[in-house]
Design a protein around this motif. Structure first.
Motif, PDB file in Angstrom:
ATOM      1  N   LEU A   1       0.828  -1.201   0.000  1.00  0.00           N
ATOM      2  CA  LEU A   1       0.000   0.000   0.000  1.00  0.00           C
ATOM      3  C   LEU A   1       0.866   1.255   0.000  1.00  0.00           C
ATOM      4  O   LEU A   1       0.520   2.261  -0.631  1.00  0.00           O
ATOM      5  N   MET A   2       1.992   1.206   0.714  1.00  0.00           N
ATOM      6  CA  MET A   2       2.921   2.336   0.685  1.00  0.00           C
ATOM      7  C   MET A   2       3.477   2.537  -0.721  1.00  0.00           C
ATOM      8  O   MET A   2       3.583   3.679  -1.208  1.00  0.00           O
ATOM      9  N   ALA A   3       3.811   1.432  -1.393  1.00  0.00           N
ATOM     10  CA  ALA A   3       4.346   1.532  -2.754  1.00  0.00           C
ATOM     11  C   ALA A   3       3.295   2.079  -3.715  1.00  0.00           C
ATOM     12  O   ALA A   3       3.585   2.944  -4.555  1.00  0.00           O
ATOM     13  N   VAL A   4       2.053   1.607  -3.607  1.00  0.00           N
ATOM     14  CA  VAL A   4       0.978   2.104  -4.466  1.00  0.00           C
ATOM     15  C   VAL A   4       0.752   3.589  -4.227  1.00  0.00           C
ATOM     16  O   VAL A   4       0.530   4.369  -5.167  1.00  0.00           O
ATOM     17  N   THR A   5       0.815   4.006  -2.945  1.00  0.00           N
ATOM     18  CA  THR A   5       0.646   5.432  -2.631  1.00  0.00           C
ATOM     19  C   THR A   5       1.754   6.263  -3.279  1.00  0.00           C
ATOM     20  O   THR A   5       1.496   7.342  -3.834  1.00  0.00           O
ATOM     21  N   GLY A   6       2.996   5.753  -3.207  1.00  0.00           N
ATOM     22  CA  GLY A   6       4.107   6.481  -3.832  1.00  0.00           C
ATOM     23  C   GLY A   6       3.951   6.584  -5.335  1.00  0.00           C
ATOM     24  O   GLY A   6       4.185   7.652  -5.932  1.00  0.00           O
ATOM     25  N   VAL A   7       3.537   5.507  -5.984  1.00  0.00           N
ATOM     26  CA  VAL A   7       3.334   5.528  -7.432  1.00  0.00           C
ATOM     27  C   VAL A   7       2.212   6.497  -7.797  1.00  0.00           C
ATOM     28  O   VAL A   7       2.340   7.299  -8.748  1.00  0.00           O
ATOM     29  N   CYS A   8       1.118   6.462  -7.065  1.00  0.00           N
ATOM     30  CA  CYS A   8       0.005   7.379  -7.327  1.00  0.00           C
ATOM     31  C   CYS A   8       0.414   8.828  -7.088  1.00  0.00           C
ATOM     32  O   CYS A   8      -0.073   9.743  -7.764  1.00  0.00           O
ATOM     33  N   TRP A   9       1.279   9.032  -6.131  1.00  0.00           N
ATOM     34  CA  TRP A   9       1.757  10.395  -5.868  1.00  0.00           C
ATOM     35  C   TRP A   9       2.497  10.947  -7.082  1.00  0.00           C
ATOM     36  O   TRP A   9       2.256  12.080  -7.507  1.00  0.00           O
ATOM     37  N   PHE A  10       3.416  10.154  -7.653  1.00  0.00           N
ATOM     38  CA  PHE A  10       4.170  10.603  -8.823  1.00  0.00           C
ATOM     39  C   PHE A  10       3.253  10.750 -10.040  1.00  0.00           C
ATOM     40  O   PHE A  10       3.444  11.647 -10.864  1.00  0.00           O
ATOM     41  N   LEU A  11       2.230   9.863 -10.164  1.00  0.00           N
ATOM     42  CA  LEU A  11       1.274  10.018 -11.256  1.00  0.00           C
ATOM     43  C   LEU A  11       0.511  11.330 -11.125  1.00  0.00           C
ATOM     44  O   LEU A  11       0.243  12.020 -12.115  1.00  0.00           O
ATOM     45  N   GLY A  12       0.177  11.704  -9.900  1.00  0.00           N
ATOM     46  CA  GLY A  12      -0.516  12.958  -9.668  1.00  0.00           C
ATOM     47  C   GLY A  12       0.342  14.160 -10.004  1.00  0.00           C
ATOM     48  O   GLY A  12      -0.176  15.205 -10.444  1.00  0.00           O
ATOM     49  N   SER A  13       1.655  14.027  -9.791  1.00  0.00           N
ATOM     50  CA  SER A  13       2.551  15.126 -10.154  1.00  0.00           C
ATOM     51  C   SER A  13       2.664  15.270 -11.666  1.00  0.00           C
ATOM     52  O   SER A  13       2.867  16.378 -12.188  1.00  0.00           O
ATOM     53  N   ALA A  14       2.538  14.153 -12.386  1.00  0.00           N
ATOM     54  CA  ALA A  14       2.683  14.197 -13.849  1.00  0.00           C
ATOM     55  C   ALA A  14       1.359  14.506 -14.540  1.00  0.00           C
ATOM     56  O   ALA A  14       1.345  15.177 -15.577  1.00  0.00           O
ATOM     57  N   VAL A  15       0.261  14.051 -13.997  1.00  0.00           N
ATOM     58  CA  VAL A  15      -1.057  14.254 -14.616  1.00  0.00           C
ATOM     59  C   VAL A  15      -1.922  15.037 -13.632  1.00  0.00           C
ATOM     60  O   VAL A  15      -2.301  14.493 -12.583  1.00  0.00           O
ATOM     61  N   PRO A  16      -2.269  16.283 -13.906  1.00  0.00           N
ATOM     62  CA  PRO A  16      -3.040  17.103 -12.957  1.00  0.00           C
ATOM     63  C   PRO A  16      -4.356  16.459 -12.533  1.00  0.00           C
ATOM     64  O   PRO A  16      -4.775  16.605 -11.382  1.00  0.00           O
ATOM     65  N   GLY A  17      -5.020  15.724 -13.407  1.00  0.00           N
ATOM     66  CA  GLY A  17      -6.294  15.116 -13.054  1.00  0.00           C
ATOM     67  C   GLY A  17      -6.170  13.994 -12.038  1.00  0.00           C
ATOM     68  O   GLY A  17      -7.166  13.560 -11.454  1.00  0.00           O
ATOM     69  N   LEU A  18      -4.938  13.523 -11.810  1.00  0.00           N
ATOM     70  CA  LEU A  18      -4.716  12.438 -10.848  1.00  0.00           C
ATOM     71  C   LEU A  18      -4.028  12.932  -9.581  1.00  0.00           C
ATOM     72  O   LEU A  18      -3.445  12.151  -8.837  1.00  0.00           O
ATOM     73  N   VAL A  19      -4.111  14.233  -9.330  1.00  0.00           N
ATOM     74  CA  VAL A  19      -3.377  14.820  -8.218  1.00  0.00           C
ATOM     75  C   VAL A  19      -3.835  14.277  -6.855  1.00  0.00           C
ATOM     76  O   VAL A  19      -3.055  14.236  -5.909  1.00  0.00           O
ATOM     77  N   PHE A  20      -5.091  13.859  -6.756  1.00  0.00           N
ATOM     78  CA  PHE A  20      -5.587  13.326  -5.475  1.00  0.00           C
ATOM     79  C   PHE A  20      -5.652  11.805  -5.453  1.00  0.00           C
ATOM     80  O   PHE A  20      -6.189  11.210  -4.506  1.00  0.00           O
TER      81      PHE A  20
END
Length: 506
Positions: free
Chosen positions: A36-55
């Motif tokens: 879950l920590m790894a998924v959170t980290g990956v989602c965090w970087f995706l949010g930085s790259a794609v504004p619609g995925l920021v949350f």
């Protein structure tokens, strides 16, 4: 410069989550929390790259907080909140809804408190870290929502606080995961929960929660069948060849007593599995010992009842023997002697008169003896016929109310004995002017109440009342002694009846 600081902070947060995931993965034998920590980290970087995925990171982050430390959700409210968090994380990335963030913050607080409340003992002490981390995360969510709703204009400060809080929380959880006593706490909580139960029902659900495997199956070894059965008593198939499941046999003194069929992931923490099997062994052994004690108590109660019933049968047999034996012979002898008296002379008639008087006295004594064994009126007409006669022979006025029909002989005899002994005690010790006898049926039991208007203060440990209690307890009943409605003494005897016989002569 501010954009550079925020960019560095964002990169640091994602890196901290991924690094914490790696540390947790190696330190806790591939813990689900690390995933879950790894998924959170990956989602965090995706949010930085794609504004619609920021949350997007909020979904797995809420999942992490509410499933810590094993990565599985065991409480229904927590599972609902996690689903809401995943949905809100996607929706708010495209439609800014600060009220949704505020609501999610409140839900996280409520769910984390519910998870914490569901623990006890050492597990609750260890759960304080998880609760504190969840509350910190909910707090920064509420802070971001308030900044937008109240138009504070502190976006940069709030974002930095948010980033710092996430880094602090994940590092805190990793340290707690590595050095906290979670395995010991889980086993301690399991032992506490199992110790509260007097039976083996419900053990499967408790073990499933402890090992984090909702599909866990528990079987009990039945030596007579040489097979395992589940909690409902149905046969349990144990297939040790199933690759997706692991079978752990629980033994006691080298003999199997139970089996656990669980997911292979449970073996990632051997101490937890060993503790769970030890707790199960203790619970099954204790349940077996309790069952043996209950069986012995049931056998003792049945034995005491059989003794009373056997004594009653012997009294009935003795009464019949007296009626058909000695009394019958005396009656015949009286008839013959009376005939000789009528035919003989004066001297013979005088002698025979004396013999007849002796025979009559013997018959009366035998009748009194038989009456003490079991009154003929009780045998012929039950309590409704015998108790009024008993009341007539009492030394004080006695009112009688019998609300039952014919009963099994041991129960009738016990109820009669209670009344006879109680009236004797009243006459000897109570200084009463009147007494009352009532026999009714309540909740399937026969209830005998004998009261008087005497001085009261009857000693329940006295020989008379103790004898009554022993006789009633032998039939599985109970007696109580207290104050009567008229200020004297009230004796209440409750006798269970397995199955009263129908009314009528027997």
């Amino acid at each position: 410069m501010p954009d550079r600081v925020l960019s560095l902070a964002d990169a640091a947060v994602g890196t901290v989550f991924l690094g914490s995931s790696a540390v947790a993965w190696t330190g806790r034998r591939r813990s689900r929390v690390s995933l879950l920590m790894a998924v959170t980290g990956v989602c965090w970087f995706l949010g930085s790259a794609v504004p619609g995925l920021v949350f997007l990171h909020r979904g797995p982050l809420v999942h992490l907080h509410l499933s810590y430390p094993i990565g599985r959700l065991h409480r229904r409210p927590a599972a609902v909140v996690v689903l809401v968090a995943y949905g809100a994380a996607v929706y708010e990335g495209f439609v800014q809804t600060p009220w949704l963030t505020a609501g999610l913050s409140a839900l996280v607080v409520a769910a984390s408190l519910d998870v914490f409340a569901g623990t006890s003992g050492t597990a609750r002490k260890a759960g304080r870290s998880a609760l504190a981390a969840a509350l910190v995360f909910a707090g920064v969510l509420a802070l971001g929502s308030a900044n937008v709703l109240l138009e504070w204009g502190a976006d940069r400060t709030v974002l930095l606080v948010y980033d710092a809080a996430l880094c602090l929380v994940v590092v805190w959880l990793v340290m707690d995961l590595l050095y906290g006593q979670w395995t010991e706490a889980t086993v301690s909580d399991l032992v506490t929960q199992l110790g509260r139960s007097n039976a083996t029902t419900g053990l499967q659900a408790q073990l499933a929660r402890a090992l984090g495997d909702p599909d866990l199956r528990l079987g009990y070894w039945v030596p007579q069948q040489q097979a395992y059965v589940d909690e409902t008593g149905l046969p349990l198939e144990v297939d040790v060849r199933a690759a997706e499941r692991v079978t752990t046999t629980v033994e006691n003194d080298g003999e199997p007593i139970a089996v656990l069929i669980h997911a292979p992931t449970a073996m990632d923490d051997p101490k937890l599995v060993a503790g769970a099997t030890a707790a199960l062994r203790l619970a099954v052994t204790n349940a077996g010992m309790r069952a043996q004690v209950r069986a012995c108590m049931a056998d003792l109660a049945a034995s005491r009842r059989r003794i009373v019933e056997a004594a009653e049968s012997q009294r009935l047999a003795l009464e019949a023997e007296l009626a058909t034996g000695a009394q019958c012979h005396l009656a015949q002898a009286e008839i013959h002697l009376a005939a000789l008296k009528a035919e003989g002379g004066e001297d013979l008639r005088a002698g025979l008169a004396e013999v007849l008087a002796e025979v009559a006295a013997a018959r009366q004594e035998l009748a009194q003896f038989a009456q003490g064994v079991r009154p003929q009126s009780l045998t012929a007409g039950g309590l409704g016929a015998a108790l009024p006669l008993l009341a007539d022979r009492a030394r004080l006025p006695v009112s009688v109310a019998v609300g039952v029909g014919r009963l099994p002989p041991p129960v009738e005899a016990a109820a009669y004995f209670v009344c006879a002994e109680a009236l004797t005690n009243i006459a000897k010790h109570a200084a009463a002017t009147e007494a009352n006898v009532e026999i009714v049926t309540e909740a399937g039991d026969i209830v005998v109440r004998v009261s008087d208007d005497g001085r009261g203060g009857a000693d329940a440990k006295g020989s008379g009342l103790r004898g009554i209690a022993d006789r009633i307890e032998a039939l599985g009943g109970s007696t109580t002694v207290g104050g009567g409605p008229a200020g004297g003494t009230l004796l209440t005897a409750r006798i269970p009846v397995d199955g009263p016989e129908p009314d009528g002569d027997r």
